[in-house]
Design a protein around this motif. Structure first.
Motif, PDB file in Angstrom:
ATOM      1  N   HIS A   1       0.833  -1.205   0.000  1.00  0.00           N
ATOM      2  CA  HIS A   1       0.000   0.000   0.000  1.00  0.00           C
ATOM      3  C   HIS A   1       0.868   1.256   0.000  1.00  0.00           C
TER       4      HIS A   1
ATOM      5  N   THR B   1       2.545   1.754  -3.386  1.00  0.00           N
ATOM      6  CA  THR B   1       1.580   2.138  -4.414  1.00  0.00           C
ATOM      7  C   THR B   1       1.143   3.586  -4.244  1.00  0.00           C
TER       8      THR B   1
ATOM      9  N   HIS C   1       1.727   6.373  -7.137  1.00  0.00           N
ATOM     10  CA  HIS C   1       0.637   7.149  -7.731  1.00  0.00           C
ATOM     11  C   HIS C   1       0.877   8.647  -7.576  1.00  0.00           C
TER      12      HIS C   1
ATOM     13  N   GLN D   1       2.029   3.913 -12.558  1.00  0.00           N
ATOM     14  CA  GLN D   1       1.178   2.764 -12.298  1.00  0.00           C
ATOM     15  C   GLN D   1       2.037   1.626 -11.727  1.00  0.00           C
ATOM     16  N   VAL D   2       1.389   0.731 -10.990  1.00  0.00           N
ATOM     17  CA  VAL D   2       2.128  -0.293 -10.250  1.00  0.00           C
ATOM     18  C   VAL D   2       1.774  -1.677 -10.767  1.00  0.00           C
TER      19      VAL D   2
ATOM     20  N   LEU E   1      -7.240   0.959  -3.594  1.00  0.00           N
ATOM     21  CA  LEU E   1      -6.287   1.080  -4.692  1.00  0.00           C
ATOM     22  C   LEU E   1      -6.867   0.446  -5.950  1.00  0.00           C
TER      23      LEU E   1
ATOM     24  N   PHE F   1      -3.796  -3.881  -9.590  1.00  0.00           N
ATOM     25  CA  PHE F   1      -2.400  -3.835 -10.029  1.00  0.00           C
ATOM     26  C   PHE F   1      -2.306  -4.314 -11.476  1.00  0.00           C
TER      27      PHE F   1
END
Length: 561
Positions: A249, A252, A256, A261-262, A285, A288
């Motif tokens: 988390h 990410t 962002h 982007q992850v 979120l 992915f």
């Protein structure tokens, strides 16, 4: 320990309360803890450990459950404190030998069910899901969960109440004031428990040598915010423990914030992602990206979260370091961040990956270079705080090597705990009534996954494989008449001892030495297979001892025609 009494079932007083670790005391990993009262046993955790280069062909190590298998009628169940491999990873391998229900919270249940599917055990293992802070009975044990913080969702301390006494088994924990994912540690419940009275606290010792506090996950997130901004025009990859949902988390959120982007790269990350979202974590979120989808984005628009922080040979980062990953390529100028600490024993494998990345012109950032990791275990100030809340009569340090347990024991004494006992795997401790005492020992060994088999760690095959890996091997075949005459030169196979350009010459010399050793035997000795084999074996070992300082594993085959 070896001089203490070997215990049988009749040695455990039904009216007393006992603690018996079969794994996880004197080591980090492979946790298996047993509690006994009223003729019944409660198992708390059943985890794995991981092998190193000293055990060729072995990856997973399991605790030996033979002691409790002999008492299955008295085993009430398995209670899992949290979803880390070293606390539940052995259940899919050993459950069929135990066949008892498992209790755990929702996240651990989701994670465990996915692992059971891989072993064909879906719908076979009875799993009882306990709510956070829930209370239940498992046999004669009154169980209550207390939420703590750790590096995975839903870590639980377990209150075990019996008429003989009350134990707080902490599991793995820390005191994180802002854990990013999950609940805060339930300070009120711990203080109330302390006022109620605690006979013993069985407590995590991993960071008992570390001063201060372990730090907060939110601080790592803030550090990522700054760090990612320093690398705007390159690809960033971060490797961490897959189970650290809060770290996923944090990474990410920071990605962002920098318009990246992850993508998740590695199967275990996707398994954890599925378990997390199933239980309401990470739902704020977006999904992915897959590793294939990440390949279509510009380098500066993507961030990769990869498995392999501990140097695992088959993990994503290992293959990326050698350029062998089928979907993800790291290029000169890219950045790889190691957002995890080295588990003792993994230094060489981690170094190998880092060296491979550096040779490819990729920048490496570790916890020595930037604030990219906090531990999931309590440092000394947090341990002191826990003792102030709980105020146990007895301290039992677990989950640590000997040096960690010793440091924890000293700290507990400084906290004025009246009784402190340092356990060893297999040592049974009577907690109540009366003073705490080591009353004897039971068998506590190690098993391993060897191909498709579960075998003892000290088995003959593994010892032989280890010897061959360290010292090489030689196989000699002798063909003789019944009267003891050699019909041909010995046939020799030499493995792992000679270079290609010296094989022919050295083999010829060895054959000559073996033949000479056999010829020197008396006629009577040459009639005895054992004497001939021993002469050949000694000739081989003396040859390589003189030439290389090695004593290879040697096998002699004798055929009489």
């Amino acid at each position: 320990m070896s001089d203490s009494k070997h215990l049988t079932t009749k040695d455990f007083d039904p009216a007393a309360l006992y603690f018996l670790p079969l794994g996880g005391s004197g080591e980090i990993g492979m946790n298996l803890n047993l509690y006994h009262h009223a003729g019944k046993w409660l198992m708390v955790d059943l985890g794995v450990s991981f092998a190193d280069e000293t055990t060729p062909g072995i990856e997973i190590i399991l605790p030996d459950t033979s002691f409790i298998e002999e008492r299955l009628g008295d085993l009430a169940g398995i209670l899992v404190t949290h979803a880390h491999e070293d606390h539940l990873g052995a259940i899919p391998y050993l459950w069929e030998d135990l066949r008892v229900p498992v209790w755990c919270t929702p996240f651990a249940a989701s994670f465990l069910k996915a692992k059971l599917v891989e072993k064909g055990l879906q719908n076979k293992v009875p799993i009882h899901v306990l709510p956070l802070g829930g209370r239940s009975h498992i046999g004669p044990f009154d169980i209550e969960l207390i939420s703590l913080t750790h590096s995975i969702p839903e870590p639980n301390a377990v209150v075990i109440r019996t008429p003989a006494g009350t134990v707080l088994h902490t599991g793995d924990w820390k005191l994180d004031p802002d854990p990013v994912i999950g609940l805060l540690s339930n300070e009120t419940a711990l203080q109330n428990l302390g006022r109620e009275g605690v006979t013993a606290m069985v407590c995590d010792s991993t960071n008992a040598l570390v001063p201060g506090r372990s730090g907060s996950e939110s601080e790592v997130r803030d550090s990522f915010m700054d760090l990612f901004g320093q690398y705007k025009d390159t690809r960033i990859a971060v490797t961490c423990f897959a189970s650290n949902v809060a770290r996923l988390h944090s990474i990410t959120q920071a990605a962002h914030a920098h318009d990246r982007q992850v993508a998740l790269v590695g199967r275990s990350l996707w398994r954890i992602n599925d378990a997390a979202r199933e239980n309401g974590y990470l739902t704020d979120l977006p999904p992915f990206l897959t590793e294939k989808e990440a390949g279509f984005l510009p380098r500066e628009k993507v961030l990769l979260i990869c498995t392999g922080s501990q140097g695992e040979a088959r993990a994503a980062l290992s293959r990326m370091a050698t350029g062998e990953h089928p979907d993800v390529t790291l290029e000169r100028g890219d950045v790889v961040i190691f957002s995890a600490r080295e588990i003792p024993g993994n230094e060489k494998s981690i170094g190998k990956i880092q060296n491979g990345l550096l040779r490819r012109g990729i920048k490496i950032i570790t916890a020595d270079d930037a604030f990219v990791h906090v531990s999931g275990h309590p440092a000394r100030e947090e341990l002191v705080q826990m003792y102030q809340w709980v105020r146990p009569k007895i301290a039992i340090p677990v989950h640590g090597e000997g040096r960690h347990l010793a440091a924890h024991a000293e700290l507990a004494r400084d906290c004025q705990v009246p009784e402190v006992l340092v356990p060893e795997d297999g040592g049974a401790i009577r907690l109540a009534p009366g003073p705490a005492a080591l009353v004897g020992h039971v068998h506590a060994g190690r098993l391993c996954i060897d191909g498709k088999r579960i075998v003892p760690m000290n088995n003959h095959a593994l010892r032989g494989r280890t010897r061959m890996a360290q010292s090489g091997a030689v196989v000699v075949t002798l063909v003789m008449t019944p009267r003891g005459d050699l019909l041909a030169d010995p046939k020799v196979s030499i493995m792992g001892l000679l270079e290609e350009d010296e094989y022919e010459e050295e083999t010829a010399d060895l054959i000559s030495r073996i033949r000479g050793a056999v010829d020197q035997l008396s006629r009577t000795a040459r009639l005895e297979d054992s004497s001939v084999k021993e002469a050949a074996r000694v000739a081989v070992r003396r040859n390589f001892s003189a030439m290389q300082g090695r004593k290879p594993m040697t096998e002699i085959h004798l055929v009489r025609i």
